[in-house]
Every structure is written in structure tokens, then in C-alpha cells.
Design a protein around this motif. Structure first.
Motif, PDB file in Angstrom:
ATOM      1  N   ALA A 122      -9.488  -9.272-105.191  1.00 38.29           N
ATOM      2  CA  ALA A 122      -8.229  -8.526-105.279  1.00 38.29           C
ATOM      3  C   ALA A 122      -7.151  -9.179-104.424  1.00 38.29           C
ATOM      4  CB  ALA A 122      -8.440  -7.078-104.840  1.00 38.29           C
ATOM      5  N   ALA A 123      -7.520  -9.589-103.215  1.00 42.17           N
ATOM      6  CA  ALA A 123      -6.540 -10.225-102.327  1.00 42.17           C
ATOM      7  C   ALA A 123      -5.981 -11.493-102.955  1.00 42.17           C
ATOM      8  CB  ALA A 123      -7.189 -10.528-100.976  1.00 42.17           C
ATOM      9  N   ARG A 124      -6.847 -12.264-103.601  1.00 40.44           N
ATOM     10  CA  ARG A 124      -6.379 -13.491-104.269  1.00 40.44           C
ATOM     11  C   ARG A 124      -5.428 -13.161-105.414  1.00 40.44           C
ATOM     12  NH1 ARG A 124     -11.655 -15.344-102.930  1.00 40.44           N
ATOM     13  NH2 ARG A 124     -12.542 -14.457-104.825  1.00 40.44           N
ATOM     14  N   ASN A 125      -5.808 -12.170-106.227  1.00 36.31           N
ATOM     15  CA  ASN A 125      -4.962 -11.803-107.365  1.00 36.31           C
ATOM     16  C   ASN A 125      -3.612 -11.239-106.908  1.00 36.31           C
ATOM     17  OD1 ASN A 125      -6.895 -12.551-109.282  1.00 36.31           O
ATOM     18  ND2 ASN A 125      -7.864 -10.534-109.262  1.00 36.31           N
ATOM     19  N   ILE A 126      -3.632 -10.428-105.868  1.00 33.06           N
ATOM     20  CA  ILE A 126      -2.392  -9.829-105.356  1.00 33.06           C
ATOM     21  C   ILE A 126      -1.476 -10.909-104.796  1.00 33.06           C
ATOM     22  CG2 ILE A 126      -1.475  -8.323-103.549  1.00 33.06           C
ATOM     23  CD1 ILE A 126      -4.078  -6.622-103.996  1.00 33.06           C
ATOM     24  N   ALA A 127      -2.055 -11.859-104.060  1.00 36.72           N
ATOM     25  CA  ALA A 127      -1.247 -12.952-103.517  1.00 36.72           C
ATOM     26  C   ALA A 127      -0.660 -13.797-104.635  1.00 36.72           C
ATOM     27  CB  ALA A 127      -2.098 -13.807-102.588  1.00 36.72           C
ATOM     28  N   GLU A 128      -1.463 -14.076-105.651  1.00 33.93           N
ATOM     29  CA  GLU A 128      -0.984 -14.880-106.784  1.00 33.93           C
ATOM     30  C   GLU A 128       0.158 -14.180-107.507  1.00 33.93           C
ATOM     31  OE1 GLU A 128      -2.772 -16.459-111.040  1.00 33.93           O
ATOM     32  OE2 GLU A 128      -4.098 -16.442-109.301  1.00 33.93           O
ATOM     33  N   ALA A 129       0.080 -12.836-107.578  1.00 32.28           N
ATOM     34  CA  ALA A 129       1.132 -12.067-108.253  1.00 32.28           C
ATOM     35  C   ALA A 129       2.359 -11.871-107.359  1.00 32.28           C
ATOM     36  CB  ALA A 129       0.584 -10.710-108.677  1.00 32.28           C
ATOM     37  N   GLY A 130       2.231 -12.173-106.053  1.00 30.64           N
ATOM     38  CA  GLY A 130       3.353 -12.027-105.141  1.00 30.64           C
ATOM     39  C   GLY A 130       3.605 -10.613-104.668  1.00 30.64           C
ATOM     40  N   PHE A 131       2.547  -9.780-104.635  1.00 30.62           N
ATOM     41  CA  PHE A 131       2.726  -8.377-104.268  1.00 30.62           C
ATOM     42  C   PHE A 131       2.056  -8.020-102.940  1.00 30.62           C
ATOM     43  CE2 PHE A 131       3.060  -7.548-109.047  1.00 30.62           C
ATOM     44  CZ  PHE A 131       4.446  -7.472-109.009  1.00 30.62           C
ATOM     45  N   GLU A 132       1.904  -8.994-102.048  1.00 31.26           N
ATOM     46  CA  GLU A 132       1.256  -8.703-100.760  1.00 31.26           C
ATOM     47  C   GLU A 132       1.996  -7.625 -99.974  1.00 31.26           C
ATOM     48  OE1 GLU A 132       1.005 -13.335-100.860  1.00 31.26           O
ATOM     49  OE2 GLU A 132       2.271 -11.772-101.780  1.00 31.26           O
ATOM     50  N   GLU A 133       3.321  -7.551-100.125  1.00 27.06           N
ATOM     51  CA  GLU A 133       4.111  -6.574 -99.369  1.00 27.06           C
ATOM     52  C   GLU A 133       4.066  -5.188 -99.997  1.00 27.06           C
ATOM     53  OE1 GLU A 133       5.528  -7.290 -96.450  1.00 27.06           O
ATOM     54  OE2 GLU A 133       4.576  -9.264 -96.690  1.00 27.06           O
ATOM     55  N   ARG A 134       3.594  -5.094-101.212  1.00 28.99           N
ATOM     56  CA  ARG A 134       3.622  -3.806-101.907  1.00 28.99           C
ATOM     57  C   ARG A 134       2.238  -3.201-102.126  1.00 28.99           C
ATOM     58  NH1 ARG A 134       6.955  -4.621-107.240  1.00 28.99           N
ATOM     59  NH2 ARG A 134       6.420  -2.419-107.441  1.00 28.99           N
ATOM     60  N   ILE A 135       1.193  -4.012-102.009  1.00 24.91           N
ATOM     61  CA  ILE A 135      -0.158  -3.518-102.263  1.00 24.91           C
ATOM     62  C   ILE A 135      -1.019  -3.717-101.022  1.00 24.91           C
ATOM     63  CG2 ILE A 135      -2.231  -3.686-103.689  1.00 24.91           C
ATOM     64  CD1 ILE A 135      -0.488  -4.835-105.927  1.00 24.91           C
ATOM     65  N   GLU A 136      -1.570  -2.632-100.512  1.00 25.72           N
ATOM     66  CA  GLU A 136      -2.508  -2.669 -99.380  1.00 25.72           C
ATOM     67  C   GLU A 136      -3.902  -2.344 -99.909  1.00 25.72           C
ATOM     68  OE1 GLU A 136      -3.730  -0.035 -95.431  1.00 25.72           O
ATOM     69  OE2 GLU A 136      -1.920   0.476 -96.590  1.00 25.72           O
ATOM     70  N   VAL A 137      -4.874  -3.222 -99.645  1.00 25.14           N
ATOM     71  CA  VAL A 137      -6.260  -2.967-100.033  1.00 25.14           C
ATOM     72  C   VAL A 137      -7.047  -2.590 -98.777  1.00 25.14           C
ATOM     73  CG1 VAL A 137      -8.366  -3.912-101.055  1.00 25.14           C
ATOM     74  CG2 VAL A 137      -6.127  -4.554-101.987  1.00 25.14           C
ATOM     75  N   ARG A 138      -7.621  -1.397 -98.813  1.00 28.58           N
ATOM     76  CA  ARG A 138      -8.409  -0.913 -97.690  1.00 28.58           C
ATOM     77  C   ARG A 138      -9.904  -0.990 -98.018  1.00 28.58           C
ATOM     78  NH1 ARG A 138      -5.658   4.967 -96.616  1.00 28.58           N
ATOM     79  NH2 ARG A 138      -3.477   4.314 -96.253  1.00 28.58           N
ATOM     80  N   PRO A 139     -10.731  -1.441 -97.080  1.00 25.26           N
ATOM     81  CA  PRO A 139     -12.188  -1.434 -97.289  1.00 25.26           C
ATOM     82  C   PRO A 139     -12.740  -0.035 -97.054  1.00 25.26           C
ATOM     83  CG  PRO A 139     -11.700  -2.313 -95.134  1.00 25.26           C
ATOM     84  CD  PRO A 139     -10.368  -2.059 -95.789  1.00 25.26           C
ATOM     85  N   GLN A 140     -12.439   0.872 -97.957  1.00 26.18           N
ATOM     86  CA  GLN A 140     -12.652   2.302 -97.711  1.00 26.18           C
ATOM     87  C   GLN A 140     -13.169   2.982 -98.972  1.00 26.18           C
ATOM     88  OE1 GLN A 140      -8.992   4.231 -96.592  1.00 26.18           O
ATOM     89  NE2 GLN A 140      -9.979   6.136 -95.968  1.00 26.18           N
ATOM     90  N   ARG A 141     -14.040   3.960 -98.783  1.00 28.50           N
ATOM     91  CA  ARG A 141     -14.510   4.798 -99.879  1.00 28.50           C
ATOM     92  C   ARG A 141     -13.667   6.073 -99.962  1.00 28.50           C
ATOM     93  NH1 ARG A 141     -19.247   3.221-102.062  1.00 28.50           N
ATOM     94  NH2 ARG A 141     -20.478   1.692-100.890  1.00 28.50           N
ATOM     95  N   LEU A 142     -13.673   6.669-101.136  1.00 25.49           N
ATOM     96  CA  LEU A 142     -12.907   7.897-101.343  1.00 25.49           C
ATOM     97  C   LEU A 142     -13.356   8.991-100.390  1.00 25.49           C
ATOM     98  CD1 LEU A 142     -10.919   9.669-102.889  1.00 25.49           C
ATOM     99  CD2 LEU A 142     -12.683  10.017-104.632  1.00 25.49           C
ATOM    100  N   GLU A 143     -14.652   9.038-100.084  1.00 23.94           N
ATOM    101  CA  GLU A 143     -15.190  10.095 -99.233  1.00 23.94           C
ATOM    102  C   GLU A 143     -14.580  10.098 -97.832  1.00 23.94           C
ATOM    103  OE1 GLU A 143     -18.857   8.522-101.519  1.00 23.94           O
ATOM    104  OE2 GLU A 143     -16.748   7.938-101.200  1.00 23.94           O
ATOM    105  N   SER A 144     -14.007   8.971 -97.415  1.00 24.00           N
ATOM    106  CA  SER A 144     -13.416   8.902 -96.074  1.00 24.00           C
ATOM    107  C   SER A 144     -11.891   8.918 -96.093  1.00 24.00           C
ATOM    108  CB  SER A 144     -13.903   7.643 -95.347  1.00 24.00           C
ATOM    109  OG  SER A 144     -13.479   6.466 -96.025  1.00 24.00           O
ATOM    110  N   LEU A 145     -11.298   9.230 -97.228  1.00 22.55           N
ATOM    111  CA  LEU A 145      -9.839   9.279 -97.332  1.00 22.55           C
ATOM    112  C   LEU A 145      -9.291  10.443 -96.507  1.00 22.55           C
ATOM    113  CD1 LEU A 145      -7.284   8.136 -98.840  1.00 22.55           C
ATOM    114  CD2 LEU A 145      -7.694   9.933-100.545  1.00 22.55           C
TER     115      LEU A 145
END
Length: 329
Positions: free
Chosen positions: A203-226
Motif C-alpha cells: 500500500a505504501a508503494r502504491n500510495i507513493a506512486e500515486a502521489g497521495f502520501e499527504e492525503r492517505i495515512e496507513v495505520r498498522p491497526q485492526r478495527l477492534e482497536s479503533l
């Protein structure tokens, strides 16, 4: 009458074998560019030259495509059937290939796992090819939702187009849904939850390639801990790949993470019935790690989590059913 004799078994298996080879031939034809040769038309020799295979193999593949109705013949010339021609004109070739690859790779891996004595349900794929193919299929789904489903939800399109709009992508995988949402809605920011290390790295590679690093945050998190509160306008929950306990405990967390009046999108793929299509949707649902819940069962689950105005939508011809519910104002 059903299967009454050993000969009936043989006929069933023969038919499935033909279907298996036909699907493999279709995937192979897409991989080598032979499908594109059908528009406007081609002879086997022309197709062979463009696809880099022998004349005999090109003709054999074209004959299979003709036998399943995707191509027609005019003498020694093959041409795409009208429906296939329109499909090829309106669908990006990368999306078509990803759709075919995803089904081929996953079904092959199911058999490989069974042969090794390791068959188990759950979205446990780490093969980059499978992840990329399945992720890419999300692109067409997002555009179908944005053009055919979201406009029917009161105020949702306007909200997503507004400055400060925020989207929660649960189980964001390789990031394709997040990326496409950002492309469609220029003011949107995204938080993606993805506990899988391989998926998050892709995901990080795809987001960087698309140029959206400033708009998309990927968290190493499960829904249960939201624990977010009043933060998002739309949340996507792919319950088809989640254990039912995680969905039932997670949906109230999603409700609290939405702004008042915000919407949750929960998808379902299982359909009732004893026909082959219905049975395979439920098998796919289980293999992905979810429970084979029907759309009306997902509706009731969404209501039980405290959402209102729950409705079912979906793009024509799509396997996915979209269940949308609103956090009360």
C-alpha cells in the motif's frame, strides 16, 4: 434428475474440466494480448504474430473464445462478440487483467493449499501477484459506487466533495480503494487500517506512486482497536473478509468514529440458493475469511450496531452488494 449414475458423474466432471480449461484459455488470451486482437478483427496468423505464439495455438485459443460466445467467426477471421467488444472499449485493460488474474490465482492457491494439507479459510495471501490483482479489482468497484450508488445516498456526494472530508478504509489492503477515492474526491483525506505487513508495504508503494502520501495515512491497526471519535464522513467495512465477531464488535466503533450523519458502507457477496453461482459466492466468502452472510443479514447487523436509514445498493452486474447506514444526527 441430478447425478444418478457413474456416467452422470463423468459428464459433470467433464463439463467442469471444459469450463476450467476455457477460463484458463481466457486468462491466457488476456495475458498475451490476444483479446485485444479481436477488435476490430484478426486472423489466427495475425493474432499469433501480435501475441508471440504459434498460429496453431492462436487458433486454438480463439476457437475456445468462440465456443463460449466471446468471439464470432467470419470465414478465417475472428471478431469480438458485440458484448465483449463494448466491454473491451469501456474497461481499462489493466482492470480486466486484474479481474481475471485475481480469480485464477486465488482458485489455484486454494487447490495448492489443499494438496499441501494447509487449506484453511481467511484472507492470508501474501503473494504480491495475488495482492496486486485483487487490489486492482477494487478500482472498478470504487468508480461504480461513486457513479451509481453514492448519488442515491442523501448528501453523501456533496459531503465527500467538500474541503475537510475524511474517509476510513478498514482493511485497506494494498491501498487501491483509498487511492481511487482520493482521485475521485480531490478534498478527501483517508485513514486506512491494515495490520498485514506485506499488504501495508505494498500500500505504501502504491500510495507513493500515486502521489497521495499527504492525503492517505496507513495505520498498522485492526478495527477492534479503533478509538477515533467523530472523525470521518464515510467508512468502508469489508465484512466479507472479516470474522463475524470482529464485525459485530467493530461496527459500533465505526459508528462512534463517524461524524453525526456520517455513513458506513458494508459489503456482502453471498447470495442464497443451490445453483452454482450462489454456492461459489458463499465459498469465496468463507475462503476470504468472512461468514457467508446474506445482504439482509448484513442489514440487520448494521441496524443492531446503531445505524439508521440502512439501505442496499449495488452496481448492475456487480458481485458486491453495498449496505449503507447512517450514524444518527
Amino acid at each position: 434428475m441430478g447425478v444418478q449414475t457413474p456416467q452422470d458423474v463423468q459428464r459433470v466432471v467433464d463439463g467442469l474440466t471444459d469450463s476450467s480449461w476455457a477460463f484458463s484459455a481466457l486468462v491466457a488470451a488476456a495475458e498475451i494480448g490476444l483479446l485485444a486482437c479481436l477488435t476490430p478483427s484478426c486472423t489466427p496468423a495475425e493474432a499469433a504474430a501480435r501475441a508471440g505464439v504459434t498460429d496453431a495455438l492462436a487458433k486454438a485459443l480463439l476457437d475456445v473464445l468462440t465456443s463460449i460466445g466471446l468471439a464470432n467467426t467470419q470465414g478465417n477471421t475472428y471478431v469480438a462478440a458485440p458484448g465483449l467488444g463494448e466491454f473491451l472499449r469501456t474497461s481499462p485493460s489493466d482492470d480486466i487483467l486484474a479481474w481475471l488474474r485475481s480469480n485464477h490465482f486465488q482458485s489455484r492457491q486454494m487447490v495448492d493449499a489443499a494438496r499441501r494439507g494447509q487449506l484453511q479459510p481467511g484472507w492470508i495471501h501474501t503473494d504480491p501477484e495475488i495482492l496486486r490483482a485483487q487490489g486492482r479489482t477494487g478500482r472498478a468497484a470504487v468508480h461504480a459506487l461513486a457513479s451509481q450508488v453514492f448519488p442515491s445516498v442523501p448528501g453523501l456526494q456533496e459531503c465527500l466533495r467538500s474541503p475537510g472530508a475524511a474517509f476510513l478504509d478498514v482493511g485497506c489492503g494494498v491501498g487501491i480503494i483509498s487511492i481511487e477515492m482520493c482521485r475521485i474526491y480531490p478534498h478527501l483525506s483517508v485513514v486506512g487500517l491494515e495490520p498485514g505487513e506485506v499488504q501495508a508495504a505494498e500500500a505504501a508503494r502504491n500510495i507513493a506512486e500515486a502521489g497521495f502520501e499527504e492525503r492517505i495515512e496507513v495505520r498498522p491497526q485492526r478495527l477492534e482497536s479503533l478509538t477515533d471519535r467523530d472523525a470521518f464522513d464515510l467508512a468502508y467495512v469489508p465484512q466479507v473478509v472479516m470474522p463475524i465477531a470482529a464485525v459485530t464488535s467493530g461496527l459500533p466503533r465505526v459508528r462512534d468514529a463517524l461524524h453525526a450523519g456520517g455513513w458506513v458502507l458494508v459489503v456482502a457477496i453471498s447470495v442464497p440458493g443451490n445453483d452454482l453461482h450462489a454456492a461459489t459466492t458463499r465459498l469465496l466468502n468463507v475462503m476470504w475469511g468472512g461468514s457467508p452472510l446474506l445482504a439482509h443479514e448484513v442489514v440487520e447487523m448494521t441496524k443492531a450496531a446503531g445505524f439508521e436509514s440502512v439501505q442496499v445498493g449495488g452496481a448492475p452486474g456487480s458481485l458486491l452488494k453495498a449496505i449503507l447506514g447512517r450514524r444518527p444526527l
